[in-house]
Design an enzyme around this catalytic site. Sequence first.
Site, short mmCIF file in Angstrom:
data_model
loop_
_atom_site.label_atom_id
_atom_site.label_comp_id
_atom_site.label_asym_id
_atom_site.label_seq_id
_atom_site.Cartn_x
_atom_site.Cartn_y
_atom_site.Cartn_z
N SER A 96 -3.11 -2.63 13.64
CA SER A 96 -3.10 -2.18 14.98
C SER A 96 -4.01 -3.28 15.93
CB SER A 96 -3.89 -0.99 15.28
OG SER A 96 -2.87 0.13 14.88
N LYS A 99 -2.24 -4.43 19.00
CA LYS A 99 -2.29 -3.57 20.26
C LYS A 99 -3.09 -4.29 21.43
CE LYS A 99 -1.71 1.05 18.44
NZ LYS A 99 -1.47 1.02 17.07
N SER A 153 -6.09 3.81 19.03
CA SER A 153 -5.08 3.21 18.40
C SER A 153 -3.91 3.97 18.20
CB SER A 153 -5.78 2.72 17.01
OG SER A 153 -4.75 1.69 16.49
#
Length: 295
Positions: A96, A99, A153
């Site tokens: 993640s 992101k 997340s």
Amino acid sequence: MNVRKSLAMLGLLAGLLPVLGLAAQVVEDAPADDIGDDVGTPAVENHESTVSASTLLEYANPKTLSLHSSNALIVDQREGVHLFAKNIDEKRPIASLTKLMTAMVVIDADLPMDEEITISDDDRDRLRSSRSRLKTGMVFTRRDLLLIALAASENRASKALARTYPGGTKEFVGLMNAKARALGMSRTHFDDASGLMASNVSTPRDLVLMTSAATNYPLIHQFTTEQTGQILDLHRNRYVKFLNTNRLVRGDSWDIGLSKTGYITDAGHCLVMQAEIGDRSVIMVFLNSWGKLSK
């Protein structure tokens, strides 16, 4: 700031690691010539520190840090000097951490942040079956989806942001890779906007470049350091609550400017963070750590 205070900063860095629970397999230290390298990050102007990073390294021994991440890099942001380096050019899945790039592409497009986006069945994680607070049919603003994607997340939020981008997910991922190339991230590749795919790969050296670029976005600073919050489901007029995935953000001991965690089995536990420690601005990257967070 004197040398003693600078050394205290490195002591704080050492203290960070057990707090995060980064207890992974131990790998060999980075070559000595990685320490002190210039990483090429933009200078932070008007910094009041009187101790240079090179001077700090004359008094400190970064290899004494009890670090159990297989890939790591700690960089003095003002001077671009490596304070600690381990396997910084090895490609690894980044989960993640992806992101942050997703957020930059969304913000760069200057799309309406109050535009309503409906969570679709297409946003479900069919690869890893990860859980989500966002259910099919819920409706959120683009701003709220960006907030929960960065702070909590949320994978469905990231997938919805990419899916509703002009041109769709394929166009969005293409722009993520173009942005990486523009930032000089030559060993980075993205295949999705959430980080669920193990083919999203990068290196600590590249991730310092990405983190440094992300610090220039006020929304990313605000959203990644949001301790707790809630976003409004406009369809049911109910709030969805969330917690930041980085426990250090939820405390008061660290002056954190940006933070992003990540985890999938292929990547291990991952973290990038920009913080002021001992009056020194540093960017930290930790990849492939298998320990869970511990008190």
